[in-house]
Design a protein around this motif. Structure first.
Motif, PDB file in Angstrom:
ATOM      1  N   UNK A  66     -21.688 -11.185  -1.889  1.00 18.47           N
ATOM      2  CA  UNK A  66     -22.472 -11.815  -0.817  1.00 18.47           C
ATOM      3  C   UNK A  66     -23.769 -11.054  -0.562  1.00 18.47           C
ATOM      4  N   UNK A  67     -23.681  -9.727  -0.535  1.00 21.35           N
ATOM      5  CA  UNK A  67     -24.873  -8.924  -0.286  1.00 21.35           C
ATOM      6  C   UNK A  67     -25.887  -9.077  -1.418  1.00 21.35           C
ATOM      7  N   UNK A  68     -25.403  -9.131  -2.645  1.00 22.68           N
ATOM      8  CA  UNK A  68     -26.301  -9.317  -3.785  1.00 22.68           C
ATOM      9  C   UNK A  68     -26.951 -10.699  -3.725  1.00 22.68           C
ATOM     10  N   UNK A  69     -26.156 -11.719  -3.407  1.00 19.81           N
ATOM     11  CA  UNK A  69     -26.696 -13.073  -3.282  1.00 19.81           C
ATOM     12  C   UNK A  69     -27.742 -13.134  -2.184  1.00 19.81           C
ATOM     13  N   UNK A  70     -27.451 -12.470  -1.062  1.00 20.20           N
ATOM     14  CA  UNK A  70     -28.408 -12.414   0.037  1.00 20.20           C
ATOM     15  C   UNK A  70     -29.711 -11.755  -0.408  1.00 20.20           C
ATOM     16  N   UNK A  71     -29.594 -10.724  -1.233  1.00 16.06           N
ATOM     17  CA  UNK A  71     -30.780 -10.012  -1.710  1.00 16.06           C
ATOM     18  C   UNK A  71     -31.667 -10.917  -2.560  1.00 16.06           C
ATOM     19  N   UNK A  72     -31.040 -11.663  -3.450  1.00 13.21           N
ATOM     20  CA  UNK A  72     -31.804 -12.530  -4.360  1.00 13.21           C
ATOM     21  C   UNK A  72     -32.389 -13.710  -3.611  1.00 13.21           C
ATOM     22  N   UNK A  73     -31.594 -14.276  -2.694  1.00 10.67           N
ATOM     23  CA  UNK A  73     -32.023 -15.477  -1.963  1.00 10.67           C
ATOM     24  C   UNK A  73     -32.692 -15.099  -0.647  1.00 10.67           C
ATOM     25  N   UNK A  74     -33.697 -14.227  -0.704  1.00 10.84           N
ATOM     26  CA  UNK A  74     -34.432 -13.845   0.512  1.00 10.84           C
ATOM     27  C   UNK A  74     -34.999 -15.096   1.165  1.00 10.84           C
ATOM     28  N   UNK A  75     -35.089 -15.191   2.493  1.00  5.51           N
ATOM     29  CA  UNK A  75     -34.828 -14.133   3.461  1.00  5.51           C
ATOM     30  C   UNK A  75     -33.537 -14.348   4.267  1.00  5.51           C
ATOM     31  N   UNK A  76     -32.421 -14.624   3.639  1.00  8.35           N
ATOM     32  CA  UNK A  76     -31.157 -14.704   4.364  1.00  8.35           C
ATOM     33  C   UNK A  76     -30.844 -13.336   4.976  1.00  8.35           C
ATOM     34  N   UNK A  77     -30.299 -13.285   6.194  1.00  4.27           N
ATOM     35  CA  UNK A  77     -30.111 -12.008   6.900  1.00  4.27           C
ATOM     36  C   UNK A  77     -28.983 -11.158   6.314  1.00  4.27           C
ATOM     37  N   UNK A 124     -39.333 -17.560  -5.668  1.00  8.75           N
ATOM     38  CA  UNK A 124     -38.165 -17.115  -4.917  1.00  8.75           C
ATOM     39  C   UNK A 124     -38.516 -16.704  -3.493  1.00  8.75           C
ATOM     40  N   UNK A 125     -39.753 -16.254  -3.276  1.00 10.42           N
ATOM     41  CA  UNK A 125     -40.154 -15.779  -1.957  1.00 10.42           C
ATOM     42  C   UNK A 125     -41.333 -16.624  -1.467  1.00 10.42           C
ATOM     43  N   UNK A 126     -42.514 -16.045  -1.466  1.00  6.90           N
ATOM     44  CA  UNK A 126     -43.739 -16.789  -1.157  1.00  6.90           C
ATOM     45  C   UNK A 126     -44.938 -15.940  -1.553  1.00  6.90           C
ATOM     46  N   UNK A 127     -46.026 -16.604  -1.873  1.00  8.49           N
ATOM     47  CA  UNK A 127     -47.255 -15.908  -2.260  1.00  8.49           C
ATOM     48  C   UNK A 127     -47.797 -15.101  -1.080  1.00  8.49           C
ATOM     49  N   UNK A 128     -47.739 -15.680   0.102  1.00  8.84           N
ATOM     50  CA  UNK A 128     -48.246 -14.995   1.291  1.00  8.84           C
ATOM     51  C   UNK A 128     -47.509 -13.676   1.521  1.00  8.84           C
ATOM     52  N   UNK A 129     -46.171 -13.715   1.436  1.00 13.38           N
ATOM     53  CA  UNK A 129     -45.383 -12.512   1.682  1.00 13.38           C
ATOM     54  C   UNK A 129     -45.715 -11.417   0.669  1.00 13.38           C
ATOM     55  N   UNK A 154     -39.402  -5.107   8.258  1.00 15.44           N
ATOM     56  CA  UNK A 154     -39.856  -5.295   6.886  1.00 15.44           C
ATOM     57  C   UNK A 154     -38.708  -5.836   6.030  1.00 15.44           C
ATOM     58  N   UNK A 155     -38.926  -6.946   5.356  1.00 12.22           N
ATOM     59  CA  UNK A 155     -37.876  -7.578   4.551  1.00 12.22           C
ATOM     60  C   UNK A 155     -37.425  -6.668   3.410  1.00 12.22           C
ATOM     61  N   UNK A 156     -36.142  -6.357   3.399  1.00 11.03           N
ATOM     62  CA  UNK A 156     -35.564  -5.493   2.373  1.00 11.03           C
ATOM     63  C   UNK A 156     -35.766  -6.084   0.985  1.00 11.03           C
ATOM     64  N   UNK A 157     -35.519  -7.380   0.856  1.00  9.15           N
ATOM     65  CA  UNK A 157     -35.544  -8.025  -0.453  1.00  9.15           C
ATOM     66  C   UNK A 157     -36.970  -8.200  -0.977  1.00  9.15           C
ATOM     67  N   UNK A 158     -37.891  -8.571  -0.090  1.00  8.83           N
ATOM     68  CA  UNK A 158     -39.277  -8.741  -0.503  1.00  8.83           C
ATOM     69  C   UNK A 158     -39.873  -7.432  -1.007  1.00  8.83           C
ATOM     70  N   UNK A 159     -39.510  -6.334  -0.357  1.00 10.49           N
ATOM     71  CA  UNK A 159     -39.995  -5.019  -0.791  1.00 10.49           C
ATOM     72  C   UNK A 159     -39.469  -4.705  -2.188  1.00 10.49           C
ATOM     73  N   UNK A 160     -38.229  -5.055  -2.446  1.00 11.62           N
ATOM     74  CA  UNK A 160     -37.638  -4.804  -3.769  1.00 11.62           C
ATOM     75  C   UNK A 160     -38.349  -5.618  -4.842  1.00 11.62           C
ATOM     76  N   UNK A 161     -38.604  -6.884  -4.541  1.00 10.53           N
ATOM     77  CA  UNK A 161     -39.336  -7.732  -5.482  1.00 10.53           C
ATOM     78  C   UNK A 161     -40.743  -7.179  -5.724  1.00 10.53           C
ATOM     79  N   UNK A 162     -41.430  -6.844  -4.637  1.00 13.42           N
ATOM     80  CA  UNK A 162     -42.811  -6.357  -4.750  1.00 13.42           C
ATOM     81  C   UNK A 162     -42.876  -5.066  -5.553  1.00 13.42           C
TER      82      UNK A 162
END
Length: 228
Positions: A66-77, A124-129, A154-162
């Motif tokens: 679940x945590x891994x899925x949440x990470x990939x499917x940002x921005x689920x809490x 998966x996220x957004x260009x703006x983010x 700060x979004x945990x998942x977006x930071x990982x992607x960035x």
């Protein structure tokens, strides 16, 4: 395009096609993932706890997935899973499980970005983010990951992607993430395991409201981008 780039592109497209194919055409996988997304998107701690518990001895593994899925499917809490782990397994064991699974999710997001590139991450996220995080990376340089992990908004998942889109080494990213993520995991786990009744409900409400606010803000920006 040289031969190496062609082979790399073919490999990437092949992996993407395989993953999409498995999700679309393997019914148990499709049902399993959709069910997980449903329980995460409900933002209901009790329902999430019952769902995890329904798997019996496999409950910790389901929570990990679940945590891994949440990470990939940002921005689920993510804090809902951390709260659930603390309530189900005790705050110490729950914290360890939440931290380890969050680290695994961060690593996967990092390599998705590095392997598939910016265009795929924007889907998966957004260009703006991502543009906003680019400015953050430019400002704080190699300290960006540690600072971002310590900031609750700060979004945990977006930071990982960035991070995966930069020249940063995975080892540096992983160490900074581990150190920066630990305080928040311990605090959320302690709150989830120790608070009861009205205090716990109030904390859940504050965190849920914050998550929804961030989600609405990001979605508005995405909508404006698409409209332009």
């Amino acid at each position: 395009m040289n031969k190496i780039n062609k082979k790399s592109l073919i490999l990437k497209l092949g992996i993407i096609a395989l993953v999409i194919g498995i999700y679309l055409y393997v019914e148990p996988v499709n049902r399993f993932i959709n069910q997980m997304v449903f329980y995460l998107s409900m933002l209901d701690l009790e329902s999430l706890k019952q769902y995890i518990l329904s798997f019996g001895i496999w409950a910790p593994i389901i929570s990990f997935i679940l945590m891994i899925l949440q990470s990939i499917a940002a921005p689920l809490p993510a804090f809902l899973i951390t709260f659930a782990n603390a309530a189900l397994f005790g705050w110490v064991k729950g914290a360890i499980l939440s931290w380890a699974s969050a680290m695994a999710g961060a690593a996967i997001c990092f390599y998705i970005a590095r392997f598939l590139g910016r265009d795929a991450v924007e889907k998966l996220t957004s260009k703006f983010a991502l543009d906003s995080l680019d400015e953050f990376f430019d400002k704080y340089g190699k300290h960006t990951i540690l600072i971002a992990r310590l900031l609750p908004f700060m979004s945990f998942d977006l930071v990982s992607y960035a991070a995966g889109l930069t020249s940063m080494s995975f080892v540096s990213f992983f160490i900074a993430t581990g150190i920066g993520q630990l305080p928040a995991t311990i605090i959320y786990s302690y709150v989830g395991g120790m608070l009861t009744g009205g205090a716990k409900l109030m904390m859940m409400g504050i965190l849920t409201l914050s998550a929804i606010s961030v989600l609405i803000y990001v979605l508005k920006k995405v909508y404006k981008e698409k409209k332009r």
